[in-house]
Design a protein around this motif. Structure first.
Motif, mmCIF file in Angstrom:
data_model
loop_
_atom_site.group_PDB
_atom_site.id
_atom_site.type_symbol
_atom_site.label_atom_id
_atom_site.label_comp_id
_atom_site.label_asym_id
_atom_site.label_seq_id
_atom_site.Cartn_x
_atom_site.Cartn_y
_atom_site.Cartn_z
ATOM 1 N N ASP A 20 0.813 -1.221 0.000
ATOM 2 C CA ASP A 20 0.000 0.000 0.000
ATOM 3 C C ASP A 20 0.846 1.271 0.000
ATOM 4 O O ASP A 20 0.323 2.382 -0.021
ATOM 5 N N GLY A 21 2.180 1.125 0.040
ATOM 6 C CA GLY A 21 3.072 2.274 0.025
ATOM 7 C C GLY A 21 3.322 2.891 1.384
ATOM 8 O O GLY A 21 3.951 3.931 1.487
ATOM 9 N N LEU A 22 2.832 2.240 2.438
ATOM 10 C CA LEU A 22 3.015 2.751 3.792
ATOM 11 C C LEU A 22 4.049 1.918 4.539
ATOM 12 O O LEU A 22 4.124 0.706 4.360
ATOM 13 N N CYS A 23 4.790 2.582 5.390
ATOM 14 C CA CYS A 23 5.739 1.890 6.248
ATOM 15 C C CYS A 23 4.947 1.057 7.260
ATOM 16 O O CYS A 23 4.007 1.556 7.886
ATOM 17 N N SER A 24 5.329 -0.187 7.432
ATOM 18 C CA SER A 24 4.613 -1.057 8.368
ATOM 19 C C SER A 24 4.865 -0.665 9.828
ATOM 20 O O SER A 24 4.090 -1.024 10.705
ATOM 21 N N GLY A 25 5.899 0.095 10.090
ATOM 22 C CA GLY A 25 6.190 0.533 11.455
ATOM 23 C C GLY A 25 5.480 1.812 11.848
ATOM 24 O O GLY A 25 4.768 1.865 12.845
ATOM 25 N N CYS A 26 5.640 2.853 11.030
ATOM 26 C CA CYS A 26 5.103 4.175 11.416
ATOM 27 C C CYS A 26 3.893 4.606 10.592
ATOM 28 O O CYS A 26 3.283 5.633 10.893
ATOM 29 N N HIS A 27 3.557 3.879 9.552
ATOM 30 C CA HIS A 27 2.387 4.150 8.699
ATOM 31 C C HIS A 27 2.515 5.421 7.870
ATOM 32 O O HIS A 27 1.512 5.958 7.401
ATOM 33 N N ARG A 28 3.756 5.900 7.687
ATOM 34 C CA ARG A 28 3.956 7.068 6.825
ATOM 35 C C ARG A 28 4.243 6.612 5.400
ATOM 36 O O ARG A 28 4.725 5.510 5.169
ATOM 37 N N THR A 29 3.967 7.514 4.439
ATOM 38 C CA THR A 29 4.340 7.261 3.055
ATOM 39 C C THR A 29 5.817 7.602 2.888
ATOM 40 O O THR A 29 6.409 8.278 3.743
ATOM 41 N N THR A 30 6.400 7.174 1.775
ATOM 42 C CA THR A 30 7.807 7.518 1.531
ATOM 43 C C THR A 30 7.975 9.032 1.414
ATOM 44 O O THR A 30 8.972 9.579 1.868
ATOM 45 N N ALA A 31 6.987 9.709 0.837
ATOM 46 C CA ALA A 31 7.062 11.174 0.719
ATOM 47 C C ALA A 31 7.044 11.836 2.092
ATOM 48 O O ALA A 31 7.785 12.794 2.339
ATOM 49 N N GLU A 32 6.215 11.332 3.005
ATOM 50 C CA GLU A 32 6.156 11.887 4.357
ATOM 51 C C GLU A 32 7.447 11.627 5.116
ATOM 52 O O GLU A 32 7.937 12.489 5.855
ATOM 53 N N ILE A 33 8.011 10.457 4.929
ATOM 54 C CA ILE A 33 9.288 10.128 5.578
ATOM 55 C C ILE A 33 10.382 11.052 5.065
ATOM 56 O O ILE A 33 11.156 11.619 5.843
#
Length: 60
Positions: A20-33
């Motif tokens: 889904d494009g979300l980090c499994s740890g923090c639930h942010r997208t790569t753009a947000e990270i």
């Protein structure tokens, strides 16, 4: 005068992107990270207090 509020990263060290494009740890997208260090306190707080909890609740 601007009040400084330290908003720590939501990263918990479990850095894996799901389908889904979300980090499994923090639930942010790569753009947000990638943008975290450029976000101001208001953007960070909105992400932490509104966006991420909504995403997490959808995963349950």
């Amino acid at each position: 005068m601007t009040t400084f509020r330290a908003v720590l990263s939501p990263c918990i060290g479990v850095c894996q992107l799901g389908d889904d494009g979300l980090c499994s740890g923090c639930h942010r997208t790569t753009a947000e990270i990638a943008r975290w260090s450029q976000m101001n306190d208001d953007e960070r707080l909105r992400l932490m207090e509104v966006v991420l909890p909504q995403r997490e609740s959808k995963l349950r």
